[in-house]
Design an enzyme around this catalytic site. Sequence first.
Site, PDB file in Angstrom:
ATOM      1  N   HIS A 193       0.824  -1.212   0.000  1.00 23.40           N
ATOM      2  CA  HIS A 193       0.000   0.000   0.000  1.00 23.40           C
ATOM      3  C   HIS A 193       0.857   1.260   0.000  1.00 23.40           C
ATOM      4  CE1 HIS A 193       0.478  -0.875   4.394  1.00 23.40           C
ATOM      5  NE2 HIS A 193       0.630   0.424   4.488  1.00 23.40           N
TER       6      HIS A 193
ATOM      7  N   HIS B 119       4.054   7.032   3.749  1.00 26.94           N
ATOM      8  CA  HIS B 119       5.005   5.923   3.558  1.00 26.94           C
ATOM      9  C   HIS B 119       4.545   4.984   2.455  1.00 26.94           C
ATOM     10  CE1 HIS B 119       2.225   4.111   6.666  1.00 26.94           C
ATOM     11  NE2 HIS B 119       2.393   3.010   5.951  1.00 26.94           N
TER      12      HIS B 119
ATOM     13  N   GLU C  94       7.758   1.002   4.957  1.00 26.03           N
ATOM     14  CA  GLU C  94       7.243  -0.043   5.836  1.00 26.03           C
ATOM     15  C   GLU C  94       7.455  -1.378   5.137  1.00 26.03           C
ATOM     16  OE1 GLU C  94       2.947   0.150   6.347  1.00 26.03           O
ATOM     17  OE2 GLU C  94       3.011  -1.099   8.142  1.00 26.03           O
TER      18      GLU C  94
END
Length: 134
Positions: A7, A79, A130
């Site tokens: 994502h 992020h 991440e």
Amino acid sequence: MIGRLNHVAIAVRDIGKAAAVYRDTLGADVSAAVPQPDHGVTTVFVTLPNTKIELLEPLGEPSPIARFLERNQDGGMHHLCYEVDDIRAARDALKRAGARVLGNGEPKIGAHGKPVLFLHPKDFAGTLVELEQA
Ligand code: CO
């Protein structure tokens, strides 16, 4: 090492407004807002054919995205999340390569119930990364 883009996360001040833009203006499939008190955010997931957008609104004090929103008044990209097969192996390889892992370096259970780690933006082209064990 990294696999799919899981994502892209966007920090926002008003998650209802941001969700409406994705649902009504962009015609995307948008989830309900879910408070995640353990992570200090409320999340909405936008499901696209090839990835997801994670909308993040601060929840409680201190929220990990509060400082970002102070610097980015209109919100913005926060992020990128990449999938890895083995998060500890990925962490160890990145540390050997000189990358900084945020926090205590141990994976935490993220918003999707899977182990995640965050990597220092200065080591990754200015972008907070991440890693999620897929
Ligand atoms: Co994320």
